[in-house]
Design a protein around this motif. Sequence first.
Motif, short mmCIF file in Angstrom:
data_model
loop_
_atom_site.label_atom_id
_atom_site.label_comp_id
_atom_site.label_asym_id
_atom_site.label_seq_id
_atom_site.Cartn_x
_atom_site.Cartn_y
_atom_site.Cartn_z
N SER A 63 29.02 -51.66 -14.18
CA SER A 63 29.88 -50.58 -13.94
C SER A 63 31.36 -50.78 -14.16
CB SER A 63 30.03 -49.93 -12.28
OG SER A 63 28.86 -49.57 -11.94
N LEU A 64 31.70 -52.18 -13.95
CA LEU A 64 33.21 -52.37 -14.37
C LEU A 64 33.32 -52.45 -15.76
CD1 LEU A 64 36.07 -53.00 -13.54
CD2 LEU A 64 35.29 -55.44 -13.51
N VAL A 65 32.09 -52.93 -16.57
CA VAL A 65 31.96 -52.90 -18.08
C VAL A 65 31.98 -51.69 -18.74
CG1 VAL A 65 30.82 -53.76 -19.95
CG2 VAL A 65 31.07 -55.38 -18.20
N GLN A 66 31.50 -50.78 -18.11
CA GLN A 66 31.15 -49.30 -18.63
C GLN A 66 32.27 -48.62 -18.45
OE1 GLN A 66 28.39 -48.10 -20.51
NE2 GLN A 66 27.39 -50.15 -20.19
N ILE A 67 33.41 -48.71 -17.44
CA ILE A 67 34.25 -47.89 -17.08
C ILE A 67 35.24 -47.65 -18.37
CG2 ILE A 67 36.44 -47.51 -15.65
CD1 ILE A 67 34.72 -48.44 -13.42
N PRO A 68 35.72 -48.76 -18.90
CA PRO A 68 36.81 -48.77 -20.09
C PRO A 68 36.07 -47.93 -21.24
CG PRO A 68 36.87 -51.05 -19.56
CD PRO A 68 35.58 -50.10 -18.77
N ILE A 69 34.87 -48.08 -21.45
CA ILE A 69 34.21 -47.56 -22.54
C ILE A 69 34.14 -46.03 -22.35
CG2 ILE A 69 32.13 -47.23 -23.79
CD1 ILE A 69 31.41 -50.15 -23.00
N LEU A 70 33.80 -45.63 -21.17
CA LEU A 70 33.73 -44.29 -21.03
C LEU A 70 35.17 -43.66 -20.81
CD1 LEU A 70 31.61 -42.12 -20.00
CD2 LEU A 70 30.69 -44.34 -20.34
N THR A 71 36.21 -44.40 -20.34
CA THR A 71 37.56 -43.92 -20.46
C THR A 71 38.16 -43.68 -21.94
OG1 THR A 71 38.10 -45.06 -18.54
CG2 THR A 71 39.82 -44.47 -19.62
N GLY A 72 37.62 -44.50 -22.94
CA GLY A 72 37.85 -44.33 -24.31
C GLY A 72 37.25 -43.16 -24.79
N ALA A 73 35.99 -42.78 -24.34
CA ALA A 73 35.31 -41.68 -24.82
C ALA A 73 35.98 -40.35 -24.17
CB ALA A 73 33.82 -41.54 -24.06
N VAL A 74 36.55 -40.24 -22.97
CA VAL A 74 37.10 -39.22 -22.52
C VAL A 74 38.37 -38.96 -23.14
CG1 VAL A 74 38.32 -38.32 -20.62
CG2 VAL A 74 36.28 -39.11 -20.36
N PHE A 75 39.27 -39.96 -23.62
CA PHE A 75 40.58 -39.78 -24.14
C PHE A 75 40.53 -39.65 -25.68
CE2 PHE A 75 41.78 -41.27 -19.94
CZ PHE A 75 42.56 -40.11 -19.58
N PHE A 76 39.78 -40.46 -26.24
CA PHE A 76 39.78 -40.58 -27.78
C PHE A 76 38.88 -39.69 -28.60
CE2 PHE A 76 41.60 -44.84 -26.42
CZ PHE A 76 42.93 -44.48 -26.83
#
Length: 80
Positions: free
Chosen positions: A19-32
Amino acid sequence: MHLLGGSMILAGLFTRFWSLVQIPILTGAVFFINAKKGFFAGESDLLFSIIILILLIFFFIEGGGPISLDNYFRNSSTSK
């Protein structure tokens, strides 16, 4: 990374780590990714990305659960 992390979260194996590995990826998807399309565009996946991000944060805090492989391995090693 999504396929491996998603399957591990689904199985409940190393749930917090994946989950910790996936959080930055999804944060990038939300914002970028959604910022390029426009947040209010008809085909925007913003709501879906936010829901998945919230679920990842929940799994990071709560962990696997009673029927996860993490719980199974933890209880089988202490019962011996």
